[in-house]
Design a protein around this motif. Structure first.
Motif, PDB file in Angstrom:
ATOM      1  N   TYR A 190       0.839  -1.184   0.000  1.00 47.47           N
ATOM      2  CA  TYR A 190       0.000   0.000   0.000  1.00 47.47           C
ATOM      3  C   TYR A 190       0.880   1.240   0.000  1.00 47.47           C
ATOM      4  O   TYR A 190       2.093   1.170   0.189  1.00 47.47           O
ATOM      5  N   SER A 191       0.289   2.406  -0.168  1.00 45.55           N
ATOM      6  CA  SER A 191       1.057   3.626  -0.407  1.00 45.55           C
ATOM      7  C   SER A 191       1.818   4.109   0.823  1.00 45.55           C
ATOM      8  O   SER A 191       2.740   4.905   0.709  1.00 45.55           O
ATOM      9  N   GLY A 192       1.479   3.647   2.004  1.00 45.90           N
ATOM     10  CA  GLY A 192       2.175   4.091   3.211  1.00 45.90           C
ATOM     11  C   GLY A 192       3.477   3.351   3.455  1.00 45.90           C
ATOM     12  O   GLY A 192       4.281   3.734   4.305  1.00 45.90           O
ATOM     13  N   GLN A 193       3.711   2.286   2.748  1.00 45.21           N
ATOM     14  CA  GLN A 193       4.905   1.457   2.945  1.00 45.21           C
ATOM     15  C   GLN A 193       6.204   2.219   2.736  1.00 45.21           C
ATOM     16  O   GLN A 193       7.105   2.104   3.572  1.00 45.21           O
ATOM     17  N   PRO A 194       6.373   2.990   1.652  1.00 47.42           N
ATOM     18  CA  PRO A 194       7.644   3.699   1.465  1.00 47.42           C
ATOM     19  C   PRO A 194       7.969   4.675   2.593  1.00 47.42           C
ATOM     20  O   PRO A 194       9.131   4.816   2.979  1.00 47.42           O
ATOM     21  N   VAL A 224       9.460   2.814   5.521  1.00 51.59           N
ATOM     22  CA  VAL A 224      10.837   2.418   5.243  1.00 51.59           C
ATOM     23  C   VAL A 224      11.771   3.604   5.433  1.00 51.59           C
ATOM     24  O   VAL A 224      12.846   3.476   6.026  1.00 51.59           O
ATOM     25  N   ILE A 225      11.377   4.768   4.947  1.00 50.21           N
ATOM     26  CA  ILE A 225      12.216   5.968   5.088  1.00 50.21           C
ATOM     27  C   ILE A 225      12.384   6.325   6.551  1.00 50.21           C
ATOM     28  O   ILE A 225      13.496   6.640   7.010  1.00 50.21           O
ATOM     29  N   LYS A 226      11.320   6.255   7.338  1.00 54.87           N
ATOM     30  CA  LYS A 226      11.401   6.564   8.771  1.00 54.87           C
ATOM     31  C   LYS A 226      12.312   5.564   9.485  1.00 54.87           C
ATOM     32  O   LYS A 226      13.109   5.933  10.347  1.00 54.87           O
ATOM     33  N   ALA A 242      15.886   6.401  11.429  1.00 58.24           N
ATOM     34  CA  ALA A 242      16.132   5.993  12.809  1.00 58.24           C
ATOM     35  C   ALA A 242      17.449   5.224  12.918  1.00 58.24           C
ATOM     36  O   ALA A 242      18.209   5.396  13.870  1.00 58.24           O
ATOM     37  N   LEU A 243      17.724   4.386  11.926  1.00 57.21           N
ATOM     38  CA  LEU A 243      18.982   3.633  11.936  1.00 57.21           C
ATOM     39  C   LEU A 243      20.176   4.556  11.742  1.00 57.21           C
ATOM     40  O   LEU A 243      21.235   4.355  12.335  1.00 57.21           O
ATOM     41  N   LEU A 244      20.036   5.568  10.891  1.00 61.38           N
ATOM     42  CA  LEU A 244      21.139   6.496  10.657  1.00 61.38           C
ATOM     43  C   LEU A 244      21.466   7.301  11.904  1.00 61.38           C
ATOM     44  O   LEU A 244      22.624   7.601  12.168  1.00 61.38           O
TER      45      LEU A 244
END
Length: 90
Positions: free
Chosen positions: A3-7, A10-12, A16-18
């Motif tokens: 669905y459209s909220g998936q990308p 992933v960016i969030k 958080a990892l960075l």
């Protein structure tokens, strides 16, 4: 299909990892401290214990070498038998 909220998720997650990652200077400092603090401690063996371990290693090596020789002999026998069968019956 996603669905459209998936990308956005992933960016969030990547952001958080960075934020958790360390820069080179911090990593280098940690590495230098780690290498200086690391001390290895080995168990001290008596002469009798050393002899027992050495005898076990030698016995295992002898067993492995005999097993390897047996496999070689069996393989050669099978190959020679196959050649004999091919030339005799072929």
């Amino acid at each position: 299909m996603g669905y459209s909220g998936q990308p956005m998720k992933v960016i969030k997650a990547n952001r958080a990892l960075l934020k958790k990652s360390k820069n080179f200077r911090e990593l280098r400092k940690d590495y230098l401290n780690y290498s200086q603090e690391t001390k290895l401690h080995f168990k001290e063996l008596t002469d009798v214990e050393r002899k027992i371990v050495r005898d076990k290693i030698r016995a295992q090596a002898k067993k492995d070498s005999l097993q390897e020789i047996g496999i070689y002999i069996l393989s050669i026998t099978i190959v020679l038998g196959a050649f004999y069968a091919i030339f005799y019956f072929g």
